[in-house]
Design a protein around this motif. Structure first.
Motif, PDB file in Angstrom:
ATOM      1  N   ASN A 134     -12.087   2.048  -3.958  1.00 49.03           N
ATOM      2  CA  ASN A 134     -11.363   2.609  -2.817  1.00 49.03           C
ATOM      3  C   ASN A 134     -10.042   1.893  -2.552  1.00 49.03           C
ATOM      4  N   GLU A 135      -9.734   0.892  -3.386  1.00 52.67           N
ATOM      5  CA  GLU A 135      -8.520   0.105  -3.204  1.00 52.67           C
ATOM      6  C   GLU A 135      -7.482   0.368  -4.288  1.00 52.67           C
ATOM      7  N   ARG A 137      -4.036   3.441  -0.929  1.00 51.07           N
ATOM      8  CA  ARG A 137      -4.438   2.495  -1.975  1.00 51.07           C
ATOM      9  C   ARG A 137      -3.324   1.491  -2.241  1.00 51.07           C
ATOM     10  N   ARG A 160       0.836  -1.210   0.000  1.00 51.03           N
ATOM     11  CA  ARG A 160       0.000   0.000   0.000  1.00 51.03           C
ATOM     12  C   ARG A 160       0.866   1.253   0.000  1.00 51.03           C
TER      13      ARG A 160
END
Length: 429
Positions: free
Chosen positions: A382-383, A391, A54
């Motif tokens: 949203n990822e 993200r 992330r």
């Protein structure tokens, strides 16, 4: 710097360092009824730091050490001379198939109609026969070759539909092949069950009984297998009525499969209304969608997904009303619809070009539609789909000066590296 300031710095185990530029979306669409923005910004001389796949920091390369705690085992990727954009998301494909329909393409170019081609033994059912004739292993090999080509255009996430088995045994075979592709490749794959792609030849006399079987036997089995996330249906005169489509999608929702719909490709039957009524994640094709359909989609939360490759390949006299959809504030997505019959365009770069050439979208609009909004069309908005803290670190690195060159260089591919979940796919510097 105080100890408190030091402890507030995020830790990073992977850094793409000293990029020439990176494209960010200052006001990304967040889903639902939130405002849609088509703004892009190219940051110059930046680094992107991530931890456990992330993104934890984006900023000037010279300020990396001041803002990020770099772990001792951290990996660096040299971004010098490269442009970073969010990994492309191809949210509508039929990559798993078999057989060759190049003769149908030639017939179409020569002016033969769909019905002529169907009468000559072509169409979806021809591919169905080819899929049924292959083993799972043979189907995997053919599909893997296409998937590798897709990845080489900058795609980090791809949706793959079934729909060429048209019986439970072969639909499940297709889903198992998709699952094997997931295990074999780092690209993120989303599986969609589309048993309701067409009515097979031996069931045409009893279409409602065929729908009953899909709802009562196939969908429960697919749900039990855990091999699909979405349930899709082809709502058209030549396929399934609105009433039949409602039954199929409601059965999927009952068993935990999120809804998608092929709507308004040939006729406006009410597929868009059904998508809005049932809260489908996306409504795709929309070639014939007019002002009333656009009003239905506005504020519905359904992601309108248009497929410029298909209308181009089929030599349609017009394309989806993308500009009207954008002007109405819709979070428009674009995808390839790669399939054996109506679109052989493969990968993200050519779809970026066609979105600009055929749909009159700007380079910024095409990029956002093919990344962030396409991610929302897979319920992953949203990822993935944007370069933003929090993200997944999914990046496409191009040897280009600007993202505007992706669509401009029609048919060319300047991808240098693909990064998925913070890991380079093709090699590490």
């Amino acid at each position: 710097m105080s100890n408190q300031q030091h402890t507030n710095r995020p830790a990073a185990d992977f850094i793409v360092h000293n990029l020439d530029s990176a494209v960010v979306f200052p006001q990304p669409y967040r889903g639902g009824k939130t405002t849609v923005s088509w703004q892009t910004k190219e940051l110059q001389h930046v680094s992107i730091a991530s931890k456990d796949g992330r993104i934890v920091w984006i900023g000037p390369a010279a300020e990396l050490g001041q803002n990020v705690t770099i772990e001792g085992s951290a990996r660096f990727y040299n971004g010098e001379g490269l442009l970073a954009v969010p990994g492309f998301v191809d949210s509508h494909t039929h990559l798993v198939y078999a057989g060759d329909r190049s003769d149908e393409f030639e017939m179409r170019v020569q002016g033969r109609s769909y019905l002529d081609i169907l009468a000559a033994g072509g169409g979806i059912l021809r591919t169905t026969n080819a899929v049924r004739g292959l083993s799972e292993e043979e189907l995997f090999v053919k599909s893997a070759q296409r998937l590798e080509q897709v990845m080489k255009t900058g795609v980090t996430t791809v949706e793959i539909k079934t729909g060429y088995g048209l019986d439970l045994e072969n639909e499940m075979k297709m889903l198992r092949v998709v699952d094997q592709l997931k295990a074999a490749y780092p690209v993120r794959i989303v599986a969609t069950f589309m048993g309701a792609h067409a009515v097979p030849a031996d069931r045409r006399a009893e279409p409602d009984a065929f729908v009953d079987e899909i709802c009562n036997v196939w969908i429960p089995e697919v749900a039990r297998s855990g091999l699909a996330e979405f349930n899709d249906v082809f709502t058209e005169n030549k396929a399934f009525s609105v009433a039949q489509s409602r039954r199929i999608l409601e059965a999927g929702l009952k068993h935990g499969l999120k809804a998608k719909i092929h709507a308004d490709e040939v006729n406006v039957l009410g597929g868009v209304d059904l998508a809005a009524e049932l809260g489908a994640v996306s409504a795709d094709h929309l070639l014939m969608t007019g002002d009333e359909g656009i009003k239905k989609l506005a504020g519905s939360g359904v992601i309108p997904t248009v497929l410029p490759g298909t209308s181009t390949y089929l030599m349609e006299s017009h394309h989806a009303a993308a500009r009207k959809m954008i002007d109405a504030g819709l979070p428009l997505a674009i995808a390839s619809d790669h399939n054996p019959g109506s679109c052989q365009f493969l990968g993200a770069n050519i779809i970026q070009s066609l979105a600009m050439l055929q749909l009159k979208m700007s380079a910024s609009e095409a990029l956002i539609a093919g990344t962030l909004h396409a991610a929302h069309a897979l319920a992953l908005g949203n990822e993935i789909g944007a370069i933003e803290v929090g993200r997944r670190t999914d990046l496409a690195l191009f040897a280009l000066n600007s993202f505007r060159q992706i669509g401009y260089q029609v048919g060319q591919n300047s991808l240098f590296e693909l990064i998925i979940d913070g890991t380079p796919v093709f090699g590490e510097q």
